[in-house]
Design an enzyme around this catalytic site. Structure first.
Site, PDB file in Angstrom:
ATOM      1  N   GLY B 222     -60.384  -8.426 -52.372  1.00 51.73           N
ATOM      2  CA  GLY B 222     -61.706  -9.038 -52.339  1.00 51.73           C
ATOM      3  C   GLY B 222     -61.935  -9.928 -53.546  1.00 51.73           C
ATOM      4  O   GLY B 222     -61.020 -10.578 -54.053  1.00 51.73           O
ATOM      5  N   SER B 223     -63.165  -9.911 -54.041  1.00 51.87           N
ATOM      6  CA  SER B 223     -63.554 -10.871 -55.088  1.00 51.87           C
ATOM      7  C   SER B 223     -62.827 -10.671 -56.413  1.00 51.87           C
ATOM      8  O   SER B 223     -62.841 -11.572 -57.248  1.00 51.87           O
ATOM      9  CB  SER B 223     -65.061 -10.793 -55.315  1.00 51.87           C
ATOM     10  OG  SER B 223     -65.720 -11.131 -54.113  1.00 51.87           O
TER      11      SER B 223
END
Lengths: 469, 481
Positions: B222-223
């Site tokens: 993810g981020s």
């Protein structure tokens, strides 16, 4: 093979009984059994277990009883057969006790399960056959009945409701509390059928043929197409066993025995060649068509591949056995001092691997030598006996013993793919033990008949000739 | 017919000969190599009769063997483990039928059969001293490990993992995998059946306590992967914290890609620094597309993704992937750590540690020293460079931006430690279910990093800041405070 049609002369043997030698050897076999249990107890628990006497002496009593019975009912029978068989049975009992002892909380309470009971039943069967079957040739009458019996016995486990699956093989039937392995009895019926069938048909199978020549040399003598029928039936059955019942062991046993007896009866190697080619072709086709045959071969070839090892139904059992054998090395760990109980089916299919671990290569070879002596004595009985039927019956039974040993130990030590099969006299299991002893009964009866001195005619007052037996 | 019977009996003899030759081959010649085969599962139980070396953390035994035989009986060594499930993912268990963790990876040292101990073994044979296994000292820091483990235990029913590295050396300070198990339950030699049953139960447990998630489970990062994308933007496009990138509220990537907070900069182009601070999706997707698939994948590889050979610490570490993407839509999502990007927690810890250590990723290791039973050092792991991920100046800019994350208006405020600058990055990774994986990576103190961490809460369903950042914070606090 020019002497083919000449009548078979019995090999002349002096009427020696050697029953005392038999007794000495039997006592030796019993002592070995007791010492085996004693050493196992010392290794497991530090002292001689009571089973040395309870199990050992019970077995000893059976053995001596068998010997005494022999003196009365078959005094001329081969004196080596009984001691060899008892030795194998005894070593099996000792090993089974040792394997039971490790899982029993109190070692003094460890037994050998039903093995002693089955030994007794086996010996009684053996005795009854010797007493009541004065001449095995009566079995000739039941040619096709025995064929039928063999077939039914082989197929029984396939019946729903009756069949009972153990470790993925459908070889057992369940009757109330008892499980039986009817294919064991089928072996006897099969040998009886083959002996009587081949006796009546051997002339035809033997003589008619068409030689195929390369130059001056006869390459192979092809039988007539219609004479191929029996071998074709045998082949279909064997391949059927392999495919339908997934039982490679019985399939091999069936077809191998068939070929061996066919060869003995007809003296034509072309039969064997044709049979082997057909079986090879059939097995190859089965290999490509059926996954379970492929799986078997894969386990055999790639036993030490971790992936094959981890598979469900993979090579784990086989590898465990081989690892056990490796731990045994030349002289073994000593009975009870190893970890043979970690081998799968250590007391039945893999009992030779257990022996190999705890008694080492030395012990295994000793057991094999005794088996070999037993088998060769069986062959000797065949040689000495009179009549085609007796010869075929005796050599057939001896061959079944060898062949079974080859299938099971060959499987365990990776000469051939592993197939479930019992080791004669040694594996835990009633049906197998009973079958082995029944075969011994037949062999001993034939042997006794063959070696008994011919009845002597005595001249007695006048013209009446009395035959005294 | 007697001729054929004789031939048959000769054939029987031959069959027996084949058997005899073969068993002689197996038992006489092959035996040694069979015994050494890993499939010989007995070698584990066999060695219960020999004293096995201990495994230590900070000088204390966490795994050790003790003779449990009655007096006068032959020795039987039972393996014991301290601290319940705390160290099990790394230490592993030494069972009768196999071994895991360090117990498995360093088995030959622990049981004393390793070649590196050959001289000592030879000496023992001569002096008649009973050979003992070597002792293994791990790099784990008990405080860090305990902090991470307790934090997961406090979450209760969530699975996850956390890894802490010393950025300067690569030493693994903490490796938590949750849930874990108490190895004592599966190693009993007095109650083998219960031990085996317990192990089977663990094998069938849907929460997979046997799996070391820290090293061997891959998740979409993810981020947190935006750190890699930002590194690539700086390295390949000469971008800086102030470089602007289009940051629409919604970016069409086949399927529309929204921002977590709705808007990054009111729909206007956003700076790299601000995009990191608030974790802007659309600008990073655009950065990834601008950087290009090859460059992005190459940058990830420099941090340790897509390894050519399996990394061992000496436990085997599962590969993390960031493949070369050619499709714009997939590449855009790769830039925010989705699509085909997958990472182990250790790999993301290496990203944080690489940034912390001036762009230089150190090779992670968990075995510090191996000592012989007489305490002489057999091997000592010395830190070595694993890869040069980014230049020192890039690392400095990344640090500067990551510090914003834990500051006011940042996305990872829960990782902030009062009085100390913490650099970090949150992540909330989509995984096809309703519950997202929640990440946090970071290091502290930002100006003189002593610990770099990566935390993932599996199917946490919250945000990285909410679930993962507090765990990371407590682990970092264990070192910096």
């Amino acid at each position: 093979m020019s002497d083919t049609s000449a009548p078979e002369a019995p090999t002349a043997l002096p009427p020696v009984k050697r029953r005392n030698a038999e007794l000495v050897l039997i006592i030796l076999a019993v002592v070995i059994t007791m010492v085996g249990i004693a050493i196992a107890g010392i290794n497991l628990n530090g002292r001689v277990p009571a089973a040395t006497w309870t199990v050992g002496l019970t077995f000893g009593a059976f053995a001596v009883a068998a010997h005494v019975a022999m003196r009365f009912v078959a005094p001329y029978a081969d004196p080596l057969i009984l001691p060899c068989a008892l030795f194998l049975n005894g070593v099996g009992v000792a090993m089974i006790w040792r394997l039971n002892a490790i899982t029993t909380e109190d070692i003094e309470r460890a037994g050998v399960g039903m093995q002693l009971v089955w030994t007794a039943i086996g010996l009684i069967c053996c005795f009854l056959i010797i007493v009541f079957m004065k001449d095995p040739r009566v079995l000739q009458r039941y040619t096709y009945i025995s064929a039928l019996v063999a077939l039914v016995l082989l197929m029984l486990p396939a019946l729903p409701g009756l069949g009972h699956e153990v470790y993925g093989a459908r070889l057992w039937i369940k009757l109330g509390p008892f499980t039986m392995q009817p294919s064991e009895f089928a072996k006897i019926a099969l040998v009886i059928f083959l002996a009587s069938y081949l006796m009546s048909k051997r002339q035809v199978l033997q003589i008619v043929g068409k030689p195929i020549k390369v130059g001056r040399f006869t390459l192979i003598e092809l039988p007539r197409a219609r004479d191929l029928a029996p071998i074709l039936v045998g082949w279909v059955l064997a391949i059927g066993m392999l495919v339908v019942l997934r039982d490679l062991g019985t399939s091999l046993l069936l077809f191998g025995t068939f070929l061996a007896m066919l060869y003995v009866a007809t003296q034509r190697s072309s039969w064997v060649t044709i049979g082997l080619v057909m079986f090879g072709a059939g097995a190859t086709i089965a290999y490509f068509l059926f996954w379970h045959v492929r799986a078997r071969v894969n386990i055999w070839v790639n036993a030490f591949d971790p992936e094959v090892y981890e598979q469900v139904g993979g090579s784990q059992q086989l590898v465990q056995g081989i690892v056990g054998m490796a731990y045994g090395g030349l002289f073994g760990t000593g009975i009870g001092a190893g970890k043979a109980h970690q081998i799968f089916a250590a007391d039945s299919d893999f009992i030779l691997a257990s022996i190999a671990e705890e008694l080492g290569l030395t012990g295994l070879l000793a057991v094999l030598m005794v088996l070999l002596v037993l088998v060769e004595r069986g062959m000797r009985v065949a040689l000495a006996s009179t009549g085609t039927f007796n010869k075929l019956l005796a050599s057939g039974m001896a061959f079944v013993l060898v062949y079974q040993t080859f299938i099971v130990l060959g499987g365990v030590s990776r000469v051939i793919p592993l197939t479930g099969s019992t080791t004669p006299f040694m594996s835990a299991g009633g049906t197998a033990l009973m079958t082995s002893w029944i075969m011994m009964g037949i062999l001993l009866r034939i042997s006794d008949n063959a070696r008994r001195p011919a009845p002597q005619a005595i001249q007695d007052e006048g013209a009446t000739q009395v035959i005294r037996r | 017919m007697n001729t054929t019977i004789r031939r048959l009996s000769i054939f029987c003899l031959l069959m027996f000969l084949v058997l005899m030759v073969n068993v002689t081959w197996v038992q006489g010649f092959q035996a040694q190599s069979i015994l050494e085969d890993p499939l010989n599962r007995r070698q584990f139980s066999e060695r219960l009769s020999e004293p096995r070396g201990p495994i230590q953390v900070a000088g204390e035994n966490v795994a050790y063997s003790e003779d449990i035989a009655e007096e006068g009986k032959p020795a039987r060594y039972q393996r014991f483990y301290n601290e319940g499930g705390l160290y099990t993912p790394i230490v592993g268990s030494f069972r009768q039928y196999g071994a895991s963790g360090i117990e498995g990876a360093e088995n030959s040292l622990l049981d004393g059969t390793d070649d590196r101990l050959a001289v000592r073994n030879f000496r023992d044979i001569i002096t008649g001293r009973e050979p003992e296994g070597a002792q293994i000292q791990l790099t784990l820091n008990p405080d860090v490990q305990q902090a991470g483990y307790d934090a997961f235990a406090a979450l209760g029913d969530k699975n996850g993992a956390a890894v802490a590295l010393d950025p300067e050396t690569g030493a693994i300070l903490g490796a938590v995998s949750y849930p874990s198990y108490d190895a004592n339950e599966v190693v009993s030699i007095t109650d083998e059946i219960t031990a085996v049953n317990n192990y089977v139960e663990l094998e069938n447990d849907p929460r997979k306590p046997l799996l070391n998630r820290a090293l061997n489970e891959r998740y979409a990062p993810g981020s947190t992967f935006k750190v890699v994308t930002a590194a690539a933007a700086i390295e390949y496009l000469d971008a800086g914290p102030d470089s602007e990138q289009d940051a629409p509220d919604i970016l069409s990537l086949g399927v529309d890609l929204p921002n977590a907070m709705g808007s990054c900069n009111g729909g206007a182009p956003d700076t790299l620094a601000h995009s990191i601070q608030i974790s802007c999706n659309t600008s990073f997707a655009n950065w990834a597309i601008d950087v290009g698939g090859e460059n992005l994948s190459e940058q990830a590889s420099k941090f340790g993704f897509n390894p050519e050979e399996t990394l061992t610490v000496p436990l085997e570490v599962t590969e993390s992937y960031a493949p070369v993407e050619t499709d714009r839509n997939i590449l855009g999502r790769a830039g925010i750590g989705q699509s085909n990007v997958e990472s182990t927690p250790l790999q993301m810890a290496m990203v944080a540690a690489g940034v912390a250590n001036d762009g230089e990723v150190m090779r992670p290791y968990v075995v510090d020293t191996v000592r012989d039973s007489d305490l002489s050092v057999v091997t000592q792991t010395s830190p070595e460079t694993y890869s040069e991920a980014v230049s020192a100046s890039t690392a400095e800019q990344l640090t500067e931006m990551m510090v914003l994350v834990t500051g006011t208006n940042g996305s990872g405020t829960n990782a902030a430690i009062p009085g100390i600058e913490v650099a970090g990055k949150t992540g909330t990774a989509e995984n096809g279910t309703d519950l997202t994986h929640n990440w946090f990576i970071g290091f502290a103190p930002a100006d003189d990093p002593q610990i770099a961490v990566a935390v993932v809460v599996e199917f946490g369903g919250g945000s990285g800041n909410e679930l993962a950042a507090p765990i990371a914070r407590s682990m970092m606090e264990a070192v910096v405070q």
